[in-house]
Design an enzyme around this catalytic site. Sequence first.
Site: not given
Lengths: 824, 206
Positions: A470, A785
């Site tokens: 977080h 990519c």
Amino acid sequence: MTVATDLEPMMGARTPMRRGTAPTLVPDPDATEAGTAIPTVGLCVVSHSPLVAEGVAAMARQMVGSQVRIEAAGGNPDGGLGTDVGRIQAAVRSLMGPAGVAILFDLGGAETNAEMAVELLGELSGPVRICHGPLVEGAVLAAVEASGGADLDAVVAAVQAQVAAAVAGTTEAEPADTAVPGIPSVEKATTLTHPGGLHARPCVRLVQLAKRHAAADLKVGTGTHFVSAISLSAVLSLRMPEGSTIVFRASGLGARAAVDAAIALIEGLERVPTASGLPVGGRMEDAAGAAAARVAAPGLAVGPVWLDTTVPVEPEPLGDVWAEAERLDTAILQARRELMALSRAVHDDAAAILAVQIELLNDPALVEPVRRRIIAGDPAAVAWRVACAELVGRQKAATDPYLQARAADLEDVGVRVLRAMAGHGSGVTPSYPPDNAIVLTDVMTPSRFLSLDWRRLGGVAQRGGSATCHVAVLARARRVPMLVRLGTQVGNPVPGTPAILDAEGRDSGTPSLILNPSDEQITDAKRRQTALATRRESEAAWLTQPAVGRNGQKITVMVTIDTPAAIDTVAPEHCDGIGLARTEFLWDGNALPGEEAQFDAYYRLLRWAGGRPVIVRTMDLGGDKPMAGLSVEEEANPFLGVRGIRLSLANPGIFRVQLRALARAAAAAPGLKVMLPMVTRPEEVEDTRALFHQVVAELRSEGTRAEVPPLGITVEVPAAALTIERFDVTFVSIGTNDLIQYVTAAARDSAALRDVYDPLDPGVRRLIRELAEHGKRTGLPVAVCGDMTAHSDQLRSLLEDGITEVSVPPALLARAKRTIAEWP
Amino acid sequence: MTAVGARLVVAAADTIRTHADELTTLDRAIGDGDHGINLRRGFDAVAEQTEELAALPLGGALEKAGVTLVMKVGGASGPLYGSLLIAMGKSLGDGPVSVATIAAALSDGVEKVKARGRSDAGAKTMLDVLVPVRECLAANLDRPVPDILTTIQEVADTSLEATRDMVATKGRASFLGPRSRGHLDPGARSSTLLIRAVCAVVGESA
């Protein structure tokens, strides 16, 4: 003292009640010919207030009518606030019979007086017990118990069971058997359609609802397993996925209203959450470089080291159970106030994290064991620390990344409460870090992070932590440089030691915390800091520009995402979606996370993209990313071995979990495309498509929404590149890293072959050109990519060769847009 | 009992009556503000029985007065003071009254108060005066009565003052926690008043 033994039990001539509250006995259907009713326990309600005593007695009578005799004994001998031993004695005498009398009381003095009254009454014709319990609930419950014919012990036990419930704010977590007799239990089920199932946010709302209906004793579960809806940790532990059947059961007062409200809440959950969901924590870590420091948030800081002690000194024990209990309450209250204040000052993701923490403080599963320890004699701080550690340990041991992520929140809350006990006030340690400080800590917690003023401070260096926790999300969003996993070799430098926190990312050498840097290092770091700031500023301007070449050619620029958390560093409107989301980083070294965690991760990407394409590539393991227990061991040439789609198809058990999560995500939000790595033959695409159809049928039969997403391939095997028309796919993306290796037959990491492994090799360029032409001719989107897009010169050669779609790392998005705008 | 017994009853009731407002004020600061009113109600009722009490031996008189307090006070102090007197009365019984028997009776009474209140000295209650007084008495049995009386009153005063810095952990005041600090405990104050009244009567008649 004379002792009242002269009273007739039950049906005899009864002493007239004082205050006109004499209960009447109804004729009992089971009465014998002799006219004696089956005796029930009498209830004596003692309160300091006559009004309270009468009111409580009335409430209890309302439940049971006149089946149970209930007497009120409130007020002092003058009728004022207080207690009257004489009145209690009179009530007990009038209630006394062979079944006995239970006395309920409000505050301590009433108990003392009730004890005195009983003592002075001496010998009686039946037993008397004084019950500890909440007065109102206790009296109502005791009346209901007594009306059912329960004996005195059972009545007392029922009331005392409410003590724990009142302390914890809940009734026992066991299902059904705690039901209040006489109140029918209500049960209803519904299907959980909320994407992501019952994750933290709906859980918090459900717990809050359950608390508003506390008397209903709301339980939630699967139908076979129920937990108390009042405990956040218990509800989280259910881990109910989308599509599952969720059952509510209530048996207390207001049971029906509570169940209806809960059903309405679940059915009213939007199909799409309103704000970005909490990041799925914990697991998604880069398998590589586990021991090395990692950049959790890029940047550079120069400043004094400041040690952030996260574990406060425990306060001196007070030596008294009640004082310790009060210390706990005060500390929890203060922690809650602090968190509320913090959450008012932040927004969205940060506030959501804090909401979870605030709810944890209300969680009986956390608080109740602490109270039990305090009652058993532990000081509050010890009880809190031990109980937290136990719960954290259990959550960390859980295989579920969701619970693991909650462990970090719990630790954070735990430290905050300990700080409050130790009198550290707002949770800011007395000496606030100096300007530009590099905060060195074992683990930086989200609430600690949010309590510091990062406009003045340099950055964060964590000995532990992870790049996907977080707090890393918060740091990236606020551009606070943060390193994690520094390990113990950093030691405990003297506070104020000058340092450089080098978190400039992978391009610029090893991320590190340099203590006592030389003058040259400081000068260099400050120069890089300025350059970084300038670059960020100038690049930021390009970010908002459309990617259009000077010739008017619009180029689609998407981002390549290594970890789900990487999206926090880029705004979706600055790009055209996600060109490659690697899923091998879900792998934690032992196992892939389960279907739910994978779904959460994919769904989060889709939510972020808001309808823009999101190309998720199935696991590309094997080769240079071996997988213990799964990869074919000791392949002579792993790059030419069982890797990518070959490995997935060889392990359908694991592959199907990923396909199920992807199929659910495809049905939950628009934009998902699935790309298969290392495809050589069309059969590999068809086998995967067949598996996809199977899992979709399976999911739908389970009642879960699922779709087969559009399929595409990474073009990296020359055989596929040369015959691309054979593949029934809706898009392709050229994986230049492997394509160059296979076309030039040179390993990417071989220093000796650096000239041979050449992205601009004519063979490579011809293949790319031919693929681009095929795309233009047939309408098949052809993207690139891989690292070629990360270098301006190579990107220009791709554009020159006709490529109109590229996927770049988020950090290079601005630079790529600038290169395109200045081309040709 | 004797004329001394009657004087004891009157003195106790008088001191409570005189200080009822003070006790109530103290109790308002950290409790429910009824200590003075409640005790006054109880001791007035005891005073009404002065004649009956005077006719009883000391043990019986204490017991009867205790029961009256229990029945009339209407707060926790009723059972507490009541228990003290009842236990003291039971201890004395019909036996001889001496410093030693009074000390033993007080000891029983204080134990009963502890049990009734589930408390002990240190919790900012009447026990913070009663316990030291009991110990002082037990330690000074051999000294002349006037000395004992002086010492006991000093100990009571000092012990009362010590409750000011205590944090209440029992009774209504414990709800205040640390905020109960800085106030005298009303129960300790009423105990001191009663001890002084008793000492005064005994001192006059010694």
